[in-house]
Design a protein around this motif. Structure first.
Motif, short mmCIF file in Angstrom:
data_model
loop_
_atom_site.label_atom_id
_atom_site.label_comp_id
_atom_site.label_asym_id
_atom_site.label_seq_id
_atom_site.Cartn_x
_atom_site.Cartn_y
_atom_site.Cartn_z
N MET A 266 0.86 -1.16 0.00
CA MET A 266 0.00 0.00 0.00
C MET A 266 0.90 1.22 0.00
N THR A 267 0.62 2.17 -0.86
CA THR A 267 1.43 3.37 -0.93
C THR A 267 1.07 4.31 0.20
N ALA A 268 2.02 5.19 0.50
CA ALA A 268 1.82 6.10 1.63
C ALA A 268 0.66 7.06 1.41
N ASP A 269 0.32 7.34 0.15
CA ASP A 269 -0.75 8.29 -0.12
C ASP A 269 -2.14 7.67 -0.06
N ARG A 270 -2.23 6.36 0.10
CA ARG A 270 -3.52 5.70 0.22
C ARG A 270 -3.88 5.55 1.69
N LYS A 271 -4.98 6.10 2.06
CA LYS A 271 -5.43 6.03 3.45
C LYS A 271 -6.15 4.70 3.68
N VAL A 272 -5.83 4.08 4.80
CA VAL A 272 -6.50 2.84 5.20
C VAL A 272 -7.87 3.22 5.73
N PRO A 273 -8.94 2.62 5.18
CA PRO A 273 -10.28 2.93 5.70
C PRO A 273 -10.40 2.62 7.19
N SER A 274 -11.23 3.36 7.86
CA SER A 274 -11.48 3.14 9.28
C SER A 274 -12.17 1.80 9.49
N ASP A 275 -11.95 1.23 10.67
CA ASP A 275 -12.65 0.01 11.04
C ASP A 275 -14.14 0.30 11.11
N ARG A 276 -14.93 -0.73 10.84
CA ARG A 276 -16.38 -0.60 10.93
C ARG A 276 -16.92 -1.67 11.86
N LEU A 277 -17.59 -1.26 12.91
CA LEU A 277 -18.23 -2.18 13.84
C LEU A 277 -19.66 -2.38 13.38
N VAL A 278 -20.05 -3.63 13.16
CA VAL A 278 -21.39 -3.95 12.68
C VAL A 278 -22.10 -4.73 13.78
N PHE B 203 -27.37 -14.50 12.26
CA PHE B 203 -27.59 -13.36 11.38
C PHE B 203 -28.94 -12.69 11.65
N LYS B 204 -29.81 -13.34 12.44
CA LYS B 204 -31.16 -12.78 12.65
C LYS B 204 -31.50 -12.46 14.09
N LYS B 205 -30.92 -13.18 15.06
CA LYS B 205 -31.48 -13.09 16.42
C LYS B 205 -30.49 -12.80 17.54
N THR B 206 -29.24 -13.07 17.38
CA THR B 206 -28.34 -13.02 18.53
C THR B 206 -27.78 -11.63 18.79
N CYS B 207 -27.22 -11.47 19.96
CA CYS B 207 -26.58 -10.21 20.35
C CYS B 207 -25.08 -10.38 20.08
N ASP B 208 -24.69 -10.14 18.84
CA ASP B 208 -23.32 -10.35 18.39
C ASP B 208 -22.87 -9.18 17.55
N ALA B 209 -21.60 -9.23 17.16
CA ALA B 209 -21.05 -8.15 16.35
C ALA B 209 -19.94 -8.69 15.47
N LEU B 210 -19.59 -7.90 14.48
CA LEU B 210 -18.40 -8.17 13.69
C LEU B 210 -17.71 -6.86 13.39
N VAL B 211 -16.41 -6.95 13.18
CA VAL B 211 -15.60 -5.79 12.84
C VAL B 211 -15.02 -6.02 11.46
N VAL B 212 -15.16 -5.02 10.61
CA VAL B 212 -14.53 -5.03 9.29
C VAL B 212 -13.33 -4.10 9.39
N THR B 213 -12.14 -4.63 9.11
CA THR B 213 -10.93 -3.82 9.21
C THR B 213 -10.05 -3.99 7.97
N HIS B 214 -9.38 -2.91 7.62
CA HIS B 214 -8.39 -2.91 6.54
C HIS B 214 -6.98 -2.76 7.11
N ASP B 215 -6.86 -2.75 8.43
CA ASP B 215 -5.57 -2.57 9.09
C ASP B 215 -4.60 -3.64 8.57
N PRO B 216 -3.52 -3.23 7.88
CA PRO B 216 -2.59 -4.21 7.30
C PRO B 216 -2.00 -5.17 8.32
N ALA B 217 -1.72 -4.70 9.54
CA ALA B 217 -1.16 -5.57 10.57
C ALA B 217 -2.16 -6.64 10.99
#
Length: 169
Positions: A1-13, A123-137
């Motif tokens: 990834m080049t330095a001028d490309r910003k890594v998108p923020s994490d998204r908590l779903v 996917f329909k009923k539980t109290c759960d979450a997922l995180v979408v991340t682009h963090d290279p590490a």
């Protein structure tokens, strides 16, 4: 990834209405490789997207527990469904420990880390979450963790502090 490309923020779903869509979107946009760790999956849309991914030439590798409540019949059904997608399957086998991590890495990112199983119920009923991340590490270290787990190797000791791997740390 080049330095001028910003890594998108994490998204908590956390929204029940958005969980499946977030996961399917990441699978749908994968171009070369999907690394997947799961415990349970019975959602037809997930299997359909994995099948579509392999059909477009994406290498899909899945690490799944060999032990779960419900026994061999449930595990055999899951394995058949995953095999039908064209994915390569790997079993985490331990006489005592169930393999329970739930994450997916597409290409060089994004990655999804989830508390939920990829099931209709979660996917329909539980109290759960997922995180979408682009963090290279995180993306890189999830792949390293998957490789270690797949080969029954020790967990790498230099994983990103953003990853919580239990019960080890």
């Amino acid at each position: 990834m080049t330095a001028d490309r910003k890594v998108p923020s994490d998204r908590l779903v956390v929204s029940v209405d958005e969980r499946r869509a977030a996961l399917l979107d990441v699978i749908r946009h994968a171009r070369s490789r999907i690394t997947l760790s799961l415990f349970r999956c019975n959602d037809d849309a997930v299997f359909e997207e994995l099948t579509a991914a392999t059909a477009r030439g994406v290498t899909v590798e899945v690490l799944v527990t060999s032990r779960a409540k419900g026994g061999r019949k449930k595990m055999a059904k899951l394995w058949r469904a995953l095999e039908q997608t064209g994915a390569s399957l790997h079993s985490y086998t331990d006489p005592v420990v169930k393999y329970h991590p739930k994450y997916l890495v597409a290409d060089e990112g994004p990655a999804i880390v989830a508390s939920l199983n990829f099931t209709k119920k979660c996917f329909k009923k539980t109290c759960d979450a997922l995180v979408v991340t682009h963090d290279p590490a995180v993306v890189s270290d999830l792949r390293r963790l998957w490789t270690a787990d797949c080969g029954r190797l020790d967990m790498p000791d230099d994983l990103s502090e953003r990853l919580i791997v239990g019960p080890e740390r």
